[in-house]
Design a protein around this motif. Structure first.
Motif, mmCIF file in Angstrom:
data_model
loop_
_atom_site.group_PDB
_atom_site.id
_atom_site.type_symbol
_atom_site.label_atom_id
_atom_site.label_comp_id
_atom_site.label_asym_id
_atom_site.label_seq_id
_atom_site.Cartn_x
_atom_site.Cartn_y
_atom_site.Cartn_z
ATOM 1 N N LEU A 171 0.828 -1.203 0.000
ATOM 2 C CA LEU A 171 0.000 0.000 0.000
ATOM 3 C C LEU A 171 0.862 1.253 0.000
ATOM 4 N N LYS A 172 1.963 1.224 0.762
ATOM 5 C CA LYS A 172 2.844 2.396 0.832
ATOM 6 C C LYS A 172 3.436 2.718 -0.536
ATOM 7 N N ILE A 173 3.808 1.698 -1.282
ATOM 8 C CA ILE A 173 4.370 1.937 -2.610
ATOM 9 C C ILE A 173 3.333 2.609 -3.503
ATOM 10 N N ILE A 174 2.098 2.156 -3.441
ATOM 11 C CA ILE A 174 1.052 2.752 -4.273
ATOM 12 C C ILE A 174 0.838 4.219 -3.904
ATOM 13 N N THR A 175 0.742 4.533 -2.633
ATOM 14 C CA THR A 175 0.530 5.932 -2.235
ATOM 15 C C THR A 175 1.749 6.798 -2.568
ATOM 16 N N ASP A 176 2.947 6.213 -2.484
ATOM 17 C CA ASP A 176 4.149 6.964 -2.860
ATOM 18 C C ASP A 176 4.178 7.281 -4.352
ATOM 19 N N CYS A 177 3.468 6.478 -5.144
ATOM 20 C CA CYS A 177 3.476 6.650 -6.597
ATOM 21 C C CYS A 177 2.416 7.625 -7.089
ATOM 22 N N ILE A 178 1.615 8.189 -6.194
ATOM 23 C CA ILE A 178 0.603 9.151 -6.623
ATOM 24 C C ILE A 178 1.296 10.381 -7.216
ATOM 25 N N PHE A 179 0.885 10.776 -8.388
ATOM 26 C CA PHE A 179 1.572 11.827 -9.143
ATOM 27 C C PHE A 179 1.611 13.161 -8.404
ATOM 28 N N ILE A 180 0.556 13.464 -7.671
ATOM 29 C CA ILE A 180 0.458 14.779 -7.017
ATOM 30 C C ILE A 180 0.578 14.667 -5.495
#
Length: 301
Positions: A242-251
């Protein structure tokens, strides 16, 4: 600017624009009620006094304005982006920021997850190659296309929850490549459009390698450059996924007390993490591990 309107489809939505985007997928018919609009001018009067007071951006619920060296932008009502050239920028300079940052903010307001990464279709599966600037996303994307992959989005992937599935919608058939990548791939720079805010990059058409249909997301590959002795690659599970996905948010760099990461945003990220596989790849910038990374991605699709 003239009064002509241009119509496109992007991220599964119809777009009416005062500015012509050569890289977007055009619609021949006029759209009376487009989903989103890009309008030249129409900047509200309340913004300029705030700029004079020293502010460079302002954020309220579903509304944001900001300026930079190229333009002044106003995003509002989950539908409209108003813009003008600003400081020493031209209209074309300002327009460079519309397909990326401005659309990412607008579509986030429309509850679309905007991931900093390229979206590709490989062997009837949809993957995202994500990472920060300089991680090597464009190189990997280009090489995967050479191996038969189709491009859905170059730098910003848009994902929306539909009928219990997380669906990626195609952006537009173009890719930004650095000059060394252009030369490596034998492309003639004289026939390519330079990216105005970064003259080291060129816009490369991918019309022949474009997948223009929505597709369920299957996997995300996060690429990082680290001081590691050798290449590491692994599938991630648990909370780090989950942390990787949130870190990948463009903005995600915009999130603060005003532009919030809301509970329903977290729920969407959790839902996405439950439906896709997530892989982490750490490479040393001084080692040539390109083919090894490509083989790993293809073997895990």
């Amino acid at each position: 600017m003239n009064n002509q309107k241009f119509y496109y489809t992007i991220y599964g939505l119809t777009l009416a624009s005062d500015y012509e985007f050569s890289q977007f997928v055009k619609l021949e018919e006029e759209i009376n009620e487009p989903d989103i609009e890009i309008v030249y001018g129409g900047i509200p009067d309340f913004i300029e006094p705030q700029i004079k007071e020293g502010y460079y951006k302002g954020i309220k619920e579903d509304e944001m304005w900001f300026y930079n060296s190229a333009g002044l932008f106003y995003i509002h009502d989950r539908k409209t982006i108003n813009f003008i050239e600003y400081n020493k920028g031209t209209i074309d300079d300002a327009a460079v920021f519309l397909p990326g940052l401005c659309l990412a903010v607008l579509l986030w307001y429309r509850k679309m997850l905007m991931i900093h990464g390229a979206c590709l279709r490989i062997n009837d599966k949809t993957i995202i190659v994500a990472g920060n600037s300089g991680a090597g996303k464009s190189t990997l994307t280009t090489e995967l296309i050479k191996r038969g992959a189709l491009l859905m989005a170059d730098d910003v992937t848009g994902i929306i929850l539909e009928n219990g599935q997380y669906i990626s919608y195609p952006a537009f058939p173009a890719q930004k490549l650095c000059e060394d990548q252009v030369e490596k791939n034998g492309l003639d720079t004289t026939s390519l459009k330079q990216v105005r805010y970064d003259l080291n990059k060129f816009e490369v058409s991918r019309e022949d390698d474009f997948y223009d249909k929505p597709a369920k997301v299957d996997a995300l590959f996060r690429v990082e450059v680290q001081d590691v002795p050798s290449l590491t690659k692994s599938e991630i599970t648990g909370s780090e996924k989950l942390k990787i996905i949130t870190d990948c948010i463009f903005i995600n760099w915009l999130f603060n007390d005003t532009f919030k990461f809301e509970p329903d945003d977290m729920l969407r990220c959790i839902g996405l993490s439950n439906q896709i596989s997530v892989h982490k790849i750490c490479r040393n910038k001084d080692q040539n591990t390109l083919n090894e990374i490509l083989d790993y991605i293809q073997s895990n699709v």
